[in-house]
Design an enzyme around this catalytic site. Sequence first.
Site, mmCIF file in Angstrom:
data_model
loop_
_atom_site.group_PDB
_atom_site.id
_atom_site.type_symbol
_atom_site.label_atom_id
_atom_site.label_comp_id
_atom_site.label_asym_id
_atom_site.label_seq_id
_atom_site.Cartn_x
_atom_site.Cartn_y
_atom_site.Cartn_z
ATOM 1 C CD GLU A 159 -44.735 44.074 -19.509
ATOM 2 O OE1 GLU A 159 -44.855 44.712 -20.555
ATOM 3 O OE2 GLU A 159 -45.517 44.210 -18.544
ATOM 4 C CE LYS A 202 -53.231 56.815 -9.108
ATOM 5 N NZ LYS A 202 -51.742 56.659 -9.048
ATOM 6 C CD GLU A 223 -54.032 49.573 -24.888
ATOM 7 O OE1 GLU A 223 -53.141 48.695 -24.988
ATOM 8 O OE2 GLU A 223 -54.978 49.656 -25.678
ATOM 9 C CB CYS A 232 -46.519 49.091 -23.169
ATOM 10 S SG CYS A 232 -46.924 50.764 -23.537
HETATM 11 P P1 ADP Z 1 -46.727 50.325 -13.094
HETATM 12 O O1 ADP Z 1 -45.933 49.519 -12.120
HETATM 13 O O2 ADP Z 1 -46.409 50.075 -14.512
HETATM 14 O O3 ADP Z 1 -46.857 51.767 -12.739
HETATM 15 P P2 ADP Z 1 -49.268 49.679 -11.949
HETATM 16 O O4 ADP Z 1 -50.274 48.807 -12.573
HETATM 17 O O5 ADP Z 1 -48.748 49.342 -10.621
HETATM 18 O O6 ADP Z 1 -48.154 49.721 -13.042
HETATM 19 O O7 ADP Z 1 -49.796 51.169 -11.893
HETATM 20 C C1 ADP Z 1 -50.511 51.795 -12.915
HETATM 21 C C2 ADP Z 1 -51.436 52.814 -12.309
HETATM 22 O O8 ADP Z 1 -52.461 52.143 -11.572
HETATM 23 C C3 ADP Z 1 -50.770 53.751 -11.312
HETATM 24 O O9 ADP Z 1 -51.314 55.048 -11.473
HETATM 25 C C4 ADP Z 1 -51.151 53.149 -9.977
HETATM 26 O O10 ADP Z 1 -51.142 54.074 -8.912
HETATM 27 C C5 ADP Z 1 -52.557 52.672 -10.260
HETATM 28 N N1 ADP Z 1 -53.052 51.624 -9.348
HETATM 29 C C6 ADP Z 1 -52.346 50.757 -8.582
HETATM 30 N N2 ADP Z 1 -53.159 49.923 -7.910
HETATM 31 C C7 ADP Z 1 -54.431 50.245 -8.264
HETATM 32 C C8 ADP Z 1 -55.742 49.747 -7.935
HETATM 33 N N3 ADP Z 1 -55.915 48.715 -7.090
HETATM 34 N N4 ADP Z 1 -56.817 50.324 -8.505
HETATM 35 C C9 ADP Z 1 -56.666 51.338 -9.384
HETATM 36 N N5 ADP Z 1 -55.472 51.852 -9.729
HETATM 37 C C10 ADP Z 1 -54.360 51.326 -9.184
#
Ligand code: ADP
Length: 498
Positions: free
Chosen positions: A380, A174, A248, A282
């Site tokens: 951050e 994903k 990470e 990061c």
């Molecule tokens: P960033 O803002 O750095 O993209 P996020 O943590 O929001 O960081 O997103 C990282 C990944 O996690 C993306 O692929 C996002 O769609 C996914 N994601 C967001 N919310 C969830 C969740 N509740 N469970 C699993 N994956 C998630």
Amino acid sequence: MAEMVRNFIGGEWVEARGGDTFETINPATEEVIASVARSTREDVDAAVKAAKQAYPNWRLVPAPRRGEILYRVAQLLQERKENLARTMTQEMGKVISEARGDVQEAIDMAFFMGGEGRRLLGYTAPVEMPNKFGMALRDSVGIIGIITPWNFPIAVPSWKILPALIAGNAIVFKPGEDTPRTAAEFARVFGDAGLPPGVLNVVHGAGEAGEALVSHPGVRVISFTGSTQTGVKVYTRAAELGKKVCLEMGGKNAIIVLDDANIELAAKAIIWSAFGTTGQRCTATSRLIVQSGIRPKLIDALVEQTRQLKIGYGIDESVQVGPLVNRKALEKVEYYVGVGRDEGVDVLIGGGRPNLDKGYFYLPTLFDGVSPDMRVAKEEIFGPVLSIIEVKSLEEAVEVNNGVPYGLSSSIFTENVNAAFRAIRDLTTGIVYINHGTTGAEIQFPFGGTRGTGNGMREAGQTALDAFTEWKSVYVDYSGRLQRAQIDNDAVLGGLGN
Ligand code: ADP
């Protein structure tokens, strides 16, 4: 007409079951790039089913043969490097030279993990009885869920997908919702390289799809890179279901500059580490911890070099700093610059948006007079903002470096070998650089951080295999009879591990 980006399930490009889509936007021009499948639980379920179907055959493909497919992946990535890099710059804004570097990481990783196909080393050890043999093997786990962000749209997925594949697992991936087209083009490479259908599946979408993947009973391991907030959610949910997780997350990395440092080298490294990828790596440097003696001259050099940075659409080779990835990221930077001002920092340069018609741009910003307990020194920001903290000694510098909730990367500039080795000993980050910025990790070494950055796992290097393999300990008794010692042992111990 925006391009349609579909899911990749069982080797087919398919729309989301419900037909839902979302749009992605070029952060430099604000133009719509693509219309993308918005996956739900049903799509994730279809992808896991496809992976389950492909897994039994894939795990039995000899690892050296799996490695040959990865070599082919590396070659195709080399051929398609320029196109992939351009797509990446259009989708998430990093300048084209850095986008090429992002693809190169995946090429390096594909060759490295292809070679693992002829290693995947386990070990043998002596055993307690005659005519018996013992060995420990790395076994595949099954179906791996991979969830990644947008900031390294090819490099980060490659650190997860390639070791998971060489170990014989099947994958549901994903990608970040801001970079689906880059992810789809990356996945296409695997199909074209001869990876059997269903071994790598891609479901696009946002948190809903990620959550469905974490919760799916068919997925044994989750490898996640992203924000700390989401990472902790993923970890909590996975723990309820007894899954293994590799995390990470955030960073608040520092460069320490001691009085005896080579100022020219230090200034260049600071500018590159702080403002490269618009501060959205990061491993980006967001704190400069500088000793009092060198501080005035170093600050002059930094202000001058920051002023000269060319900001704009990164597809232009001469541009050095691109936009933030999206409006939300821009607003977060604006919020933190406000927090800094309220905390009393001195804005040396930047602190606002440049004069450009379109795009989520923000000026590279230097905060002086920052103290280690301020929010801007601990939280951050993930943008082009560098906080400058003055210290008196190496000891104080190390204490400030270690005093944040994260522990990914750190660096020290000094010409003194004793100071350098003390720093190596005492800096509590997962990555330490001497006379080099905080970015630029190479794929053959473990990558990851301490404290709030992760959960103790590491990516890249051979350590990457730890997330995607189970150890299987094997005992072979070739005596052909029940051995006396075994009966005695069983009587005394009641059998080990019952
Ligand atoms: P960033 O803002 O750095 O993209 P996020 O943590 O929001 O960081 O997103 C990282 C990944 O996690 C993306 O692929 C996002 O769609 C996914 N994601 C967001 N919310 C969830 C969740 N509740 N469970 C699993 N994956 C998630």
